[in-house]
Write a protein that holds these residues in place. Structure first.
Motif, PDB file in Angstrom:
ATOM      1  N   ASN A 177      29.302  31.235  33.292  1.00  0.00           N
ATOM      2  CA  ASN A 177      29.925  30.414  34.338  1.00  0.00           C
ATOM      3  C   ASN A 177      30.952  31.249  35.091  1.00  0.00           C
ATOM      4  N   ARG A 178      31.451  30.680  36.166  1.00  0.00           N
ATOM      5  CA  ARG A 178      32.585  31.252  36.887  1.00  0.00           C
ATOM      6  C   ARG A 178      33.607  30.151  37.094  1.00  0.00           C
ATOM      7  N   ILE A 179      34.802  30.352  36.558  1.00  0.00           N
ATOM      8  CA  ILE A 179      35.898  29.396  36.694  1.00  0.00           C
ATOM      9  C   ILE A 179      36.688  29.727  37.963  1.00  0.00           C
ATOM     10  N   THR A 180      37.053  28.709  38.692  1.00  0.00           N
ATOM     11  CA  THR A 180      37.953  28.882  39.837  1.00  0.00           C
ATOM     12  C   THR A 180      39.219  28.085  39.559  1.00  0.00           C
ATOM     13  N   TRP A 181      40.357  28.734  39.697  1.00  0.00           N
ATOM     14  CA  TRP A 181      41.613  28.020  39.454  1.00  0.00           C
ATOM     15  C   TRP A 181      42.542  28.145  40.662  1.00  0.00           C
ATOM     16  N   GLN A 182      43.279  27.074  40.885  1.00  0.00           N
ATOM     17  CA  GLN A 182      44.168  26.984  42.043  1.00  0.00           C
ATOM     18  C   GLN A 182      45.514  27.600  41.713  1.00  0.00           C
ATOM     19  N   ARG A 183      45.887  28.620  42.490  1.00  0.00           N
ATOM     20  CA  ARG A 183      47.126  29.341  42.208  1.00  0.00           C
ATOM     21  C   ARG A 183      48.361  28.541  42.626  1.00  0.00           C
ATOM     22  N   GLU A 184      48.205  27.550  43.434  1.00  0.00           N
ATOM     23  CA  GLU A 184      49.272  26.634  43.859  1.00  0.00           C
ATOM     24  C   GLU A 184      50.189  27.238  44.928  1.00  0.00           C
ATOM     25  N   LYS A 185      50.269  28.564  44.978  1.00  0.00           N
ATOM     26  CA  LYS A 185      51.112  29.164  45.996  1.00  0.00           C
ATOM     27  C   LYS A 185      50.478  30.453  46.484  1.00  0.00           C
ATOM     28  N   GLY A 186      50.899  30.884  47.635  1.00  0.00           N
ATOM     29  CA  GLY A 186      50.368  32.101  48.224  1.00  0.00           C
ATOM     30  C   GLY A 186      50.945  32.263  49.623  1.00  0.00           C
ATOM     31  N   ARG A 187      50.821  33.454  50.152  1.00  0.00           N
ATOM     32  CA  ARG A 187      51.393  33.722  51.460  1.00  0.00           C
ATOM     33  C   ARG A 187      50.498  33.166  52.572  1.00  0.00           C
ATOM     34  N   GLY A 188      51.122  32.609  53.594  1.00  0.00           N
ATOM     35  CA  GLY A 188      50.388  32.137  54.748  1.00  0.00           C
ATOM     36  C   GLY A 188      49.824  33.302  55.542  1.00  0.00           C
ATOM     37  N   ALA A 189      48.823  33.037  56.352  1.00  0.00           N
ATOM     38  CA  ALA A 189      48.197  34.076  57.164  1.00  0.00           C
ATOM     39  C   ALA A 189      47.894  33.515  58.545  1.00  0.00           C
ATOM     40  N   LYS A 190      48.074  34.340  59.582  1.00  0.00           N
ATOM     41  CA  LYS A 190      47.836  33.898  60.956  1.00  0.00           C
ATOM     42  C   LYS A 190      46.374  34.027  61.368  1.00  0.00           C
ATOM     43  N   SER A 191      45.643  34.936  60.715  1.00  0.00           N
ATOM     44  CA  SER A 191      44.270  35.185  61.142  1.00  0.00           C
ATOM     45  C   SER A 191      43.241  34.873  60.065  1.00  0.00           C
ATOM     46  N   ASN A 192      43.669  34.196  58.987  1.00  0.00           N
ATOM     47  CA  ASN A 192      42.742  33.891  57.897  1.00  0.00           C
ATOM     48  C   ASN A 192      43.310  32.735  57.090  1.00  0.00           C
ATOM     49  N   TRP A 193      42.495  32.202  56.186  1.00  0.00           N
ATOM     50  CA  TRP A 193      42.959  31.148  55.288  1.00  0.00           C
ATOM     51  C   TRP A 193      43.827  31.759  54.198  1.00  0.00           C
ATOM     52  N   LYS A 194      44.863  31.046  53.824  1.00  0.00           N
ATOM     53  CA  LYS A 194      45.731  31.490  52.737  1.00  0.00           C
ATOM     54  C   LYS A 194      44.939  31.556  51.435  1.00  0.00           C
ATOM     55  N   ASN A 195      45.126  32.635  50.681  1.00  0.00           N
ATOM     56  CA  ASN A 195      44.441  32.769  49.397  1.00  0.00           C
ATOM     57  C   ASN A 195      45.151  31.924  48.344  1.00  0.00           C
ATOM     58  N   GLY A 196      44.551  30.802  47.983  1.00  0.00           N
ATOM     59  CA  GLY A 196      45.145  29.912  47.009  1.00  0.00           C
ATOM     60  C   GLY A 196      44.322  29.765  45.751  1.00  0.00           C
ATOM     61  N   MET A 197      43.237  30.539  45.630  1.00  0.00           N
ATOM     62  CA  MET A 197      42.339  30.434  44.480  1.00  0.00           C
ATOM     63  C   MET A 197      42.099  31.807  43.862  1.00  0.00           C
ATOM     64  N   GLU A 198      41.828  31.810  42.555  1.00  0.00           N
ATOM     65  CA  GLU A 198      41.341  32.990  41.870  1.00  0.00           C
ATOM     66  C   GLU A 198      40.181  32.575  40.965  1.00  0.00           C
ATOM     67  N   ASP A 199      39.407  33.555  40.536  1.00  0.00           N
ATOM     68  CA  ASP A 199      38.236  33.280  39.703  1.00  0.00           C
ATOM     69  C   ASP A 199      38.362  33.958  38.346  1.00  0.00           C
ATOM     70  N   ILE A 200      37.601  33.445  37.390  1.00  0.00           N
ATOM     71  CA  ILE A 200      37.472  34.057  36.065  1.00  0.00           C
ATOM     72  C   ILE A 200      36.006  33.995  35.670  1.00  0.00           C
ATOM     73  N   TRP A 201      35.383  35.154  35.491  1.00  0.00           N
ATOM     74  CA  TRP A 201      34.000  35.195  35.018  1.00  0.00           C
ATOM     75  C   TRP A 201      33.968  34.953  33.509  1.00  0.00           C
ATOM     76  N   PHE A 202      33.063  34.085  33.085  1.00  0.00           N
ATOM     77  CA  PHE A 202      32.870  33.728  31.688  1.00  0.00           C
ATOM     78  C   PHE A 202      31.511  34.287  31.260  1.00  0.00           C
ATOM     79  N   VAL A 203      31.522  35.343  30.425  1.00  0.00           N
ATOM     80  CA  VAL A 203      30.275  35.975  30.009  1.00  0.00           C
ATOM     81  C   VAL A 203      30.281  36.195  28.498  1.00  0.00           C
ATOM     82  N   THR A 204      29.090  36.335  27.938  1.00  0.00           N
ATOM     83  CA  THR A 204      28.940  36.543  26.498  1.00  0.00           C
ATOM     84  C   THR A 204      27.909  37.648  26.252  1.00  0.00           C
TER      85      THR A 204
END
Length: 308
Positions: A129-156
């Motif tokens: 699976n791939r987990i996505t979690w909300q960082r809750e905060k991040g810097r604003g950007a004028k030319s793009n969406w603010k990065n508010g998410m990160e991922d975690i790969w779940f592998v075995t």
């Protein structure tokens, strides 16, 4: 002078010499007794070849993302995908032999580094699976969406692995409670509100990034929350299991593993971060609290009732 409410751990190397002295330095192959419940001071690329094969039940990797970042004086420079691929393959080559045949690997990334990391993991492991979690905060950007998410790969390594869903249930508020024969159905009525314990999904919106009034906070630039790590550790290991972090930073993986009754091994090349990690491990002897996790459940952000 810090505010009395500021709980950030910022002890210097000079003042934290006793903590630094607890760390292990390896110059020859080690067995499990040499490294168990230890912070290893050194370059992870030089240390991992010295570790015993297949010693880890769970490996949590939070590598440098493909960004310019200063980690305690060790500067990581962003590069093109080809170079970042070579860098990722280098640590994957060293990590893979350390994981038990029935072990689990989690790899943290952002949206850009995740494209490289995910492709490489798929060639070596079974991607669950791939987990996505909300960082809750991040810097604003004028030319793009603010990065508010990160991922975690779940592998075995195989289809035989540990997963404990009942250990990582999330307690959510029930807005429109449903009753059957006048009794709550699949939810609990309490004096503090109505709640339901739900099975975990691969999207986590209940995580708070460590900040100055939280006892776990340090000045590390990319510190992961103990609550986030607790979910990975509880779901994919059992008490007494060995949890390994090759990019330990300020110690969050080891500290959380210790609080949850697991063994830990961590590698960190910064003396400053090792001091913070050992200080936090010392505090975890008497304080095993994990913010947002209580009574065996994870609470939604800002919903846990305050105990009087």
């Amino acid at each position: 002078m810090k505010s009395p409410r500021n709980k950030t751990i910022n002890i210097s190397v000079e003042d934290g010499r006793e903590y630094l002295d607890r760390c292990v330095r390896l110059d020859r192959p080690a067995d499990i007794n040499d490294i168990l419940d230890k912070t290893i001071l050194g370059d992870t690329f030089g240390v991992m070849p010295l570790l015993p094969r297949e010693f880890a039940d769970l490996i949590i990797v939070d590598p440098p993302y493909n960004l310019d970042k200063n980690f305690g004086g060790n500067k990581f420079k962003s590069s093109d995908n080809e170079e970042y691929t070579r860098y990722t393959e280098q640590w994957l080559d060293l990590i893979e032999p350390l994981l038990k045949p029935d072990g689990t690997l989690y790899v943290c990334c952002d949206w850009r580094s995740g494209m490289v990391i995910g492709n490489l993991l798929e060639k070596r492991f079974k991607v669950q699976n791939r987990i996505t979690w909300q960082r809750e905060k991040g810097r604003g950007a004028k030319s793009n969406w603010k990065n508010g998410m990160e991922d975690i790969w779940f592998v075995t390594k195989s289809n035989r692995y540990t997963f404990n869903p009942d250990a990582v249930k999330l307690r959510r508020k029930v807005i429109a409670p449903y009753r059957k024969d006048g009794e709550p159905k699949d939810w609990e009525q309490t004096e503090n509100g109505n709640f339901r314990n739900t099975c975990p999904s691969n999207f986590w919106d209940d995580i708070s990034i460590p900040y100055w009034s939280m006892p776990e906070n340090t000045a590390h630039p990319t510190q992961k929350p103990e609550k986030l790590l607790a979910k990975l550790i509880l779901a994919s290991s059992n008490e007494g299991s060995v949890v390994f972090d090759p990019f330990l930073g300020s110690g969050s993986t080891s500290v959380t593993a210790k609080k949850l009754g697991r063994h830990y091994v961590g590698i960190e090349q910064s003396e400053q971060y090792c001091v913070w990690a050992e200080k936090r491990l010392d505090l975890a002897v008497t304080d095993k609290r994990i913010q947002g996790f209580e009574d065996g459940v994870f609470w939604e952000r800002n919903t846990r009732p305050v105990k009087k």
